[in-house]
Design a protein around this motif. Structure first.
Motif, PDB file in Angstrom:
ATOM      1  N   VAL A  40       0.836  -1.207   0.000  1.00 33.59           N
ATOM      2  CA  VAL A  40       0.000   0.000   0.000  1.00 33.59           C
ATOM      3  C   VAL A  40       0.867   1.252   0.000  1.00 33.59           C
ATOM      4  O   VAL A  40       0.598   2.209  -0.733  1.00 33.59           O
ATOM      5  CB  VAL A  40      -0.968  -0.013   1.202  1.00 33.59           C
ATOM      6  N   GLU A  41       1.919   1.267   0.791  1.00 33.03           N
ATOM      7  CA  GLU A  41       2.816   2.428   0.823  1.00 33.03           C
ATOM      8  C   GLU A  41       3.489   2.630  -0.533  1.00 33.03           C
ATOM      9  O   GLU A  41       3.614   3.764  -1.007  1.00 33.03           O
ATOM     10  CB  GLU A  41       3.858   2.262   1.929  1.00 33.03           C
ATOM     11  N   PHE A  42       3.909   1.541  -1.164  1.00 38.67           N
ATOM     12  CA  PHE A  42       4.503   1.636  -2.494  1.00 38.67           C
ATOM     13  C   PHE A  42       3.491   2.195  -3.486  1.00 38.67           C
ATOM     14  O   PHE A  42       3.819   3.060  -4.295  1.00 38.67           O
ATOM     15  CB  PHE A  42       5.005   0.263  -2.953  1.00 38.67           C
ATOM     16  N   THR A  46       3.900   5.612  -5.544  1.00 41.43           N
ATOM     17  CA  THR A  46       3.857   5.543  -7.005  1.00 41.43           C
ATOM     18  C   THR A  46       2.757   6.436  -7.565  1.00 41.43           C
ATOM     19  O   THR A  46       2.981   7.185  -8.519  1.00 41.43           O
ATOM     20  CB  THR A  46       3.645   4.084  -7.463  1.00 41.43           C
ATOM     21  N   ARG A  47       1.574   6.381  -6.974  1.00 41.76           N
ATOM     22  CA  ARG A  47       0.465   7.231  -7.436  1.00 41.76           C
ATOM     23  C   ARG A  47       0.831   8.701  -7.321  1.00 41.76           C
ATOM     24  O   ARG A  47       0.547   9.493  -8.219  1.00 41.76           O
ATOM     25  CB  ARG A  47      -0.811   6.950  -6.643  1.00 41.76           C
ATOM     26  N   LEU A  48       1.452   9.074  -6.218  1.00 41.59           N
ATOM     27  CA  LEU A  48       1.810  10.476  -6.022  1.00 41.59           C
ATOM     28  C   LEU A  48       2.888  10.917  -6.999  1.00 41.59           C
ATOM     29  O   LEU A  48       2.782  11.995  -7.593  1.00 41.59           O
ATOM     30  CB  LEU A  48       2.260  10.717  -4.576  1.00 41.59           C
ATOM     31  N   THR A  49       3.921  10.109  -7.202  1.00 35.76           N
ATOM     32  CA  THR A  49       5.014  10.523  -8.092  1.00 35.76           C
ATOM     33  C   THR A  49       4.584  10.544  -9.555  1.00 35.76           C
ATOM     34  O   THR A  49       5.184  11.258 -10.356  1.00 35.76           O
ATOM     35  CB  THR A  49       6.262   9.632  -7.932  1.00 35.76           C
ATOM     36  N   GLY A 105      10.815  10.208   0.547  1.00 31.55           N
ATOM     37  CA  GLY A 105       9.913   9.285  -0.130  1.00 31.55           C
ATOM     38  C   GLY A 105      10.380   8.963  -1.533  1.00 31.55           C
ATOM     39  O   GLY A 105      10.319   7.808  -1.980  1.00 31.55           O
ATOM     40  N   LEU A 106      10.870   9.987  -2.232  1.00 25.94           N
ATOM     41  CA  LEU A 106      11.411   9.761  -3.578  1.00 25.94           C
ATOM     42  C   LEU A 106      12.631   8.853  -3.530  1.00 25.94           C
ATOM     43  O   LEU A 106      12.780   7.969  -4.383  1.00 25.94           O
ATOM     44  CB  LEU A 106      11.759  11.097  -4.240  1.00 25.94           C
ATOM     45  N   LEU A 113      12.510   0.698  -6.688  1.00 24.82           N
ATOM     46  CA  LEU A 113      11.991   0.565  -8.046  1.00 24.82           C
ATOM     47  C   LEU A 113      12.767  -0.401  -8.948  1.00 24.82           C
ATOM     48  O   LEU A 113      12.139  -1.180  -9.664  1.00 24.82           O
ATOM     49  CB  LEU A 113      11.886   1.946  -8.699  1.00 24.82           C
ATOM     50  N   PRO A 114      14.106  -0.408  -8.958  1.00 26.34           N
ATOM     51  CA  PRO A 114      14.787  -1.356  -9.860  1.00 26.34           C
ATOM     52  C   PRO A 114      14.396  -2.816  -9.627  1.00 26.34           C
ATOM     53  O   PRO A 114      14.109  -3.540 -10.581  1.00 26.34           O
ATOM     54  CB  PRO A 114      16.270  -1.112  -9.570  1.00 26.34           C
TER      55      PRO A 114
END
Length: 174
Positions: A40-42, A46-49, A105-106, A113-114
């Motif tokens: 959920v945190e991921f 992801t949605r925000l970025t 967060g970024l 991500l990789p």
């Protein structure tokens, strides 16, 4: 009961979808846990970025995820405590606030991500040729838009600093 009813392709389609989701979710959860993130945190990061200004109104974030508005509030509270996101007041509507990704967060997303992309390639997109993948994406979008029409809410809104100059209200039902 007719035993052939369970051979119905509709049941098969939904069953396969659930099996694929469960298998991918288990693989993703293990990899994300290595980076201190839940699924959920991921998804929230992801949605925000992927949104303009790395932010969404809290209500739009709820609409884009499987969470209720109170569920989003709890996740955002936890992620804010961890320094991954922050809240920003909406300049045009004091009842609304934005969830915004922080530099921390970024960084966390960049670190995870990789490996996440490699899992997607190994276990999902890499299993299909390009034509099959495009057909699957088209079909999934069509179904998503039918069953979850607010799934992209806020993804093309104006940034909050521009919002106060906008003259027409958002006509979106979401």
């Amino acid at each position: 009961m007719n035993p052939n009813v369970f051979d119905d392709p509709r049941i098969t389609a939904v069953g396969l979808l659930f099996e694929v989701h469960a298998g991918l979710s288990a693989r993703f959860a293990t990899q994300l846990d290595e980076h201190g993130l839940s699924a959920v945190e991921f998804e929230v990061l992801t949605r925000l970025t992927r949104s303009p200004g790395n932010q969404l109104r809290m209500t739009d974030l709820a609409a884009q995820t499987s969470l209720s508005t109170s569920g989003v509030t709890r996740v955002v509270d936890r992620m804010e405590r961890d320094g991954l996101i922050t809240r920003r007041a909406c300049p045009s509507d004091r009842r609304s606030s934005y969830a915004v990704v922080t530099p921390a967060g970024l960084r966390r997303l960049d670190e995870s991500l990789p490996g996440h992309l490699q899992l997607i390639e190994d276990w999902f997109t890499g299993q299909l040729d390009p034509a099959a993948l495009n057909a699957l994406l088209d079909g999934l979008r069509q179904i998503r838009d039918a069953v979850h029409p607010c799934a992209t809410a806020g993804s093309s809104d104006t940034a909050p600093d521009e919002e106060s100059t906008r003259k027409t209200p958002d006509s979106s039902p979401c």
